[in-house]
Scaffold this motif. Structure first.
Motif, PDB file in Angstrom:
ATOM      1  N   LEU A 183       0.947  -1.185   0.029  1.00 45.75           N
ATOM      2  CA  LEU A 183      -0.097   0.036  -0.134  1.00 45.75           C
ATOM      3  C   LEU A 183       0.920   1.192   0.050  1.00 45.75           C
ATOM      4  O   LEU A 183       1.859   1.350   0.762  1.00 45.75           O
ATOM      5  N   ALA A 184       0.667   2.324  -0.692  1.00 40.30           N
ATOM      6  CA  ALA A 184       1.458   3.457  -1.077  1.00 40.30           C
ATOM      7  C   ALA A 184       1.389   4.109   0.375  1.00 40.30           C
ATOM      8  O   ALA A 184       0.505   4.226   1.184  1.00 40.30           O
ATOM      9  N   SER A 185       2.619   4.838   0.577  1.00 40.82           N
ATOM     10  CA  SER A 185       2.792   5.582   1.689  1.00 40.82           C
ATOM     11  C   SER A 185       2.419   7.155   1.347  1.00 40.82           C
ATOM     12  O   SER A 185       2.084   7.398   0.061  1.00 40.82           O
ATOM     13  N   ASN A 186       2.475   8.151   2.120  1.00 40.31           N
ATOM     14  CA  ASN A 186       2.180   9.274   2.025  1.00 40.31           C
ATOM     15  C   ASN A 186       3.479  10.049   2.178  1.00 40.31           C
ATOM     16  O   ASN A 186       3.604  11.344   2.649  1.00 40.31           O
ATOM     17  N   GLY A 187       4.537   9.630   1.662  1.00 43.07           N
ATOM     18  CA  GLY A 187       6.090  10.294   1.632  1.00 43.07           C
ATOM     19  C   GLY A 187       6.841   9.628   2.857  1.00 43.07           C
ATOM     20  O   GLY A 187       6.746   8.417   3.211  1.00 43.07           O
ATOM     21  N   VAL A 188       7.482  10.482   3.516  1.00 39.56           N
ATOM     22  CA  VAL A 188       8.378   9.914   4.527  1.00 39.56           C
ATOM     23  C   VAL A 188       7.894   9.207   5.585  1.00 39.56           C
ATOM     24  O   VAL A 188       8.311   8.446   6.499  1.00 39.56           O
ATOM     25  N   HIS A 189       6.642   9.431   5.939  1.00 43.02           N
ATOM     26  CA  HIS A 189       6.113   9.203   7.271  1.00 43.02           C
ATOM     27  C   HIS A 189       6.539   9.897   8.287  1.00 43.02           C
ATOM     28  O   HIS A 189       6.878  10.987   8.769  1.00 43.02           O
ATOM     29  N   SER A 190       6.956   9.021   9.411  1.00 46.36           N
ATOM     30  CA  SER A 190       7.652   9.392  10.874  1.00 46.36           C
ATOM     31  C   SER A 190       8.810   8.577  11.060  1.00 46.36           C
ATOM     32  O   SER A 190       9.200   8.521  12.275  1.00 46.36           O
ATOM     33  N   ASN A 191       9.559   8.233  10.135  1.00 42.28           N
ATOM     34  CA  ASN A 191      10.833   7.516  10.383  1.00 42.28           C
ATOM     35  C   ASN A 191      12.026   8.233   9.419  1.00 42.28           C
ATOM     36  O   ASN A 191      11.816   8.536   8.351  1.00 42.28           O
ATOM     37  N   GLY A 192      13.239   8.025  10.034  1.00 44.09           N
ATOM     38  CA  GLY A 192      14.361   8.514   9.257  1.00 44.09           C
ATOM     39  C   GLY A 192      14.587   9.858   9.132  1.00 44.09           C
ATOM     40  O   GLY A 192      15.408  10.407   8.564  1.00 44.09           O
ATOM     41  N   PHE A 193      14.019  10.642  10.021  1.00 46.74           N
ATOM     42  CA  PHE A 193      14.004  12.119   9.965  1.00 46.74           C
ATOM     43  C   PHE A 193      15.624  12.752  10.495  1.00 46.74           C
ATOM     44  O   PHE A 193      16.013  13.858  10.087  1.00 46.74           O
ATOM     45  N   SER A 194      16.098  11.964  11.166  1.00 49.24           N
ATOM     46  CA  SER A 194      17.411  12.342  11.535  1.00 49.24           C
ATOM     47  C   SER A 194      18.228  12.356  10.170  1.00 49.24           C
ATOM     48  O   SER A 194      19.090  13.264  10.201  1.00 49.24           O
ATOM     49  N   LEU A 195      18.168  11.362   9.477  1.00 49.85           N
ATOM     50  CA  LEU A 195      19.026  11.350   8.229  1.00 49.85           C
ATOM     51  C   LEU A 195      18.399  12.638   7.336  1.00 49.85           C
ATOM     52  O   LEU A 195      19.229  13.098   6.541  1.00 49.85           O
ATOM     53  N   VAL A 196      17.159  12.567   7.008  1.00 51.80           N
ATOM     54  CA  VAL A 196      16.486  13.477   6.385  1.00 51.80           C
ATOM     55  C   VAL A 196      17.009  15.154   6.870  1.00 51.80           C
ATOM     56  O   VAL A 196      17.513  15.711   5.747  1.00 51.80           O
ATOM     57  N   ARG A 197      17.125  15.256   7.767  1.00 56.14           N
ATOM     58  CA  ARG A 197      17.569  16.549   8.338  1.00 56.14           C
ATOM     59  C   ARG A 197      19.138  16.771   7.977  1.00 56.14           C
ATOM     60  O   ARG A 197      19.429  17.952   7.680  1.00 56.14           O
ATOM     61  N   LYS A 198      19.662  15.794   8.356  1.00 57.20           N
ATOM     62  CA  LYS A 198      21.219  15.915   8.170  1.00 57.20           C
ATOM     63  C   LYS A 198      21.656  16.102   6.625  1.00 57.20           C
ATOM     64  O   LYS A 198      22.244  16.938   6.127  1.00 57.20           O
ATOM     65  N   VAL A 199      20.735  15.533   5.612  1.00 57.51           N
ATOM     66  CA  VAL A 199      21.002  15.595   4.124  1.00 57.51           C
ATOM     67  C   VAL A 199      20.380  17.049   3.637  1.00 57.51           C
ATOM     68  O   VAL A 199      21.146  17.907   3.175  1.00 57.51           O
ATOM     69  N   PHE A 200      19.191  17.333   3.666  1.00 55.06           N
ATOM     70  CA  PHE A 200      18.559  18.664   3.502  1.00 55.06           C
ATOM     71  C   PHE A 200      19.063  19.922   3.998  1.00 55.06           C
ATOM     72  O   PHE A 200      19.197  20.824   3.378  1.00 55.06           O
ATOM     73  N   PHE A 201      19.171  19.712   5.540  1.00 53.67           N
ATOM     74  CA  PHE A 201      19.428  21.103   6.238  1.00 53.67           C
ATOM     75  C   PHE A 201      20.702  21.258   6.498  1.00 53.67           C
ATOM     76  O   PHE A 201      21.277  22.453   6.344  1.00 53.67           O
ATOM     77  N   ASP A 202      21.518  20.138   6.895  1.00 60.20           N
ATOM     78  CA  ASP A 202      22.828  20.403   7.367  1.00 60.20           C
ATOM     79  C   ASP A 202      23.825  20.399   5.914  1.00 60.20           C
ATOM     80  O   ASP A 202      24.702  21.222   5.833  1.00 60.20           O
ATOM     81  N   LYS A 203      23.612  19.443   5.274  1.00 62.67           N
ATOM     82  CA  LYS A 203      24.627  19.273   3.973  1.00 62.67           C
ATOM     83  C   LYS A 203      24.059  20.158   2.898  1.00 62.67           C
ATOM     84  O   LYS A 203      24.992  21.004   2.338  1.00 62.67           O
ATOM     85  N   CYS A 204      23.039  20.294   2.338  1.00 63.48           N
ATOM     86  CA  CYS A 204      22.461  21.089   1.153  1.00 63.48           C
ATOM     87  C   CYS A 204      22.103  22.518   1.593  1.00 63.48           C
ATOM     88  O   CYS A 204      22.052  23.198   0.836  1.00 63.48           O
TER      89      CYS A 204
END
Length: 347
Positions: A183-204
């Motif tokens: 069943l399709a998700s609605n995006g990232v949902h509620s897991n992995g946000f420490s890596l999400v923030r590391k990539v988008f906000f710290d690195k990029c």
């Protein structure tokens, strides 16, 4: 001159908290369910079980939070959907065992109580409860000066559901040739946000207001999309179709969650091209240089729930999902596991 101090002098405003309780009472009334007794404000939430249609009742419980997705809510100063995530993380874990959620309680802690923000959070919780068909019957709102930075809070929840013992879904009927339906998700949902923030906000060095052509919206709006609540869909299916395994895809991805339900004698074959991975995951992988294996074990990558069904019933399940306007994919199958080989294999 008096040196006497009050609780308010230390940063805890009891009067403000009492006013919030009154506001929460009205919110809780939007989540009615048979069995609820009393109202918000007592020492404990009361719920009367109706066991007339259950021969051997089993209670199923789950507790969870939403992790550092909260940081995105803080950055956007948007608090009306994070409560849906909280409910989803709990009730999705209950429904995978075939249990219908009955009631929900929340815990909200703030450094300085902000009633307007708290009301938005709890309104989101109530909306999630409505989607899941359960009642918000209590909780705790704590004002804790010095524990949280200004504008930040912590949030967790607890839910209880019920299932007849002979209808528990535990994976014991899963066999060779069973099909995997995602069943399709609605995006990232509620897991992995420490890596999400590391990539988008710290690195990029992106901000929540960064607009992406790939996403078609701002980064913050994409990341705050609330976790899908799969309860109504699953309840509709398990009523009259053979669903032998259910997997909520949270931290660990498909790899580490599906092995929690399939027998050790089986392995799951996942067809990686069976569904289109949503743009947010492609962007995350590209910008972070995240390896495929790390993406698979950290994120849902577009599949929020996996059903394990007999081969003979797979098409009927797919047809039912299509009739409910749900995005679903045949993503793999179960095979016999040989010589202690890995229980998941991507092809």
């Amino acid at each position: 001159m008096s040196d006497s101090l009050t609780y308010a002098d230390s940063g805890v405003d009891i009067d403000k908290a009492n006013k919030l309780v009154d506001r929460i009472k009205d919110i809780a009334k939007t989540t009615p369910r048979a069995g609820v007794m009393g109202e918000i404000g007592g020492f404990g939430g009361l719920f009367s079980l109706n066991l007339s249609n259950i021969s051997n009742p089993v209670l199923v419980s789950s507790t969870d939070g939403v992790g550092t997705k909260l940081k995105i809510a803080f950055m956007m100063d948007k608090h009306d959907t994070i409560g849906i995530d909280l409910v989803a993380m709990c009730v999705n874990d209950i429904i995978v065992q075939g249990a219908k959620p009955l009631f929900f309680l929340d815990y909200l802690a703030m450094g300085v109580l902000n009633n307007d923000v708290a009301e938005k959070i709890i309104s989101g919780i109530a909306k999630g409860c409505t989607q899941a068909g359960c009642a918000l019957i209590g909780g705790e709102t704590a004002e804790m000066p010095g524990m949280y930075q200004n504008g930040e809070y912590d949030l967790s929840g607890f839910s209880v559901g019920i299932v007849d013992n002979d209808k528990i879904i535990d994976g014991s009927y899963i066999r060779n040739n069973h099909k995997l339906i995602g069943l399709a998700s609605n995006g990232v949902h509620s897991n992995g946000f420490s890596l999400v923030r590391k990539v988008f906000f710290d690195k990029c060095k992106y901000s929540v207001d960064t607009k992406s052509e790939e996403l078609g919206t701002t980064l913050g709006e994409e990341l705050l999309k609330p976790t899908f609540i799969y309860v109504p869909t699953i309840i509709s299916l398990i009523r009259d179709l053979p669903i032998h395994g259910l997997v909520h895809i949270t931290g660990g991805g498909i790899d580490e969650n599906i092995i929690r339900v399939i027998p050790e004698s089986c392995k799951a074959i996942i067809h990686k091209d069976a569904w289109e991975v949503p743009p947010v995951f492609k962007l995350l992988q590209k910008e972070g240089g995240v390896p495929d294996a790390e993406m698979q074990r950290t994120f849902n990558n577009g599949i929020g729930m996996v059903m394990v069904v007999p081969e003979a019933s797979a098409q009927e399940v797919m047809d039912r999902l299509s009739a409910m306007d749900k995005n679903a994919y045949l993503i793999g199958e179960i095979e016999t596991r040989e010589n202690n080989e890995p229980q998941t294999q991507w092809v």
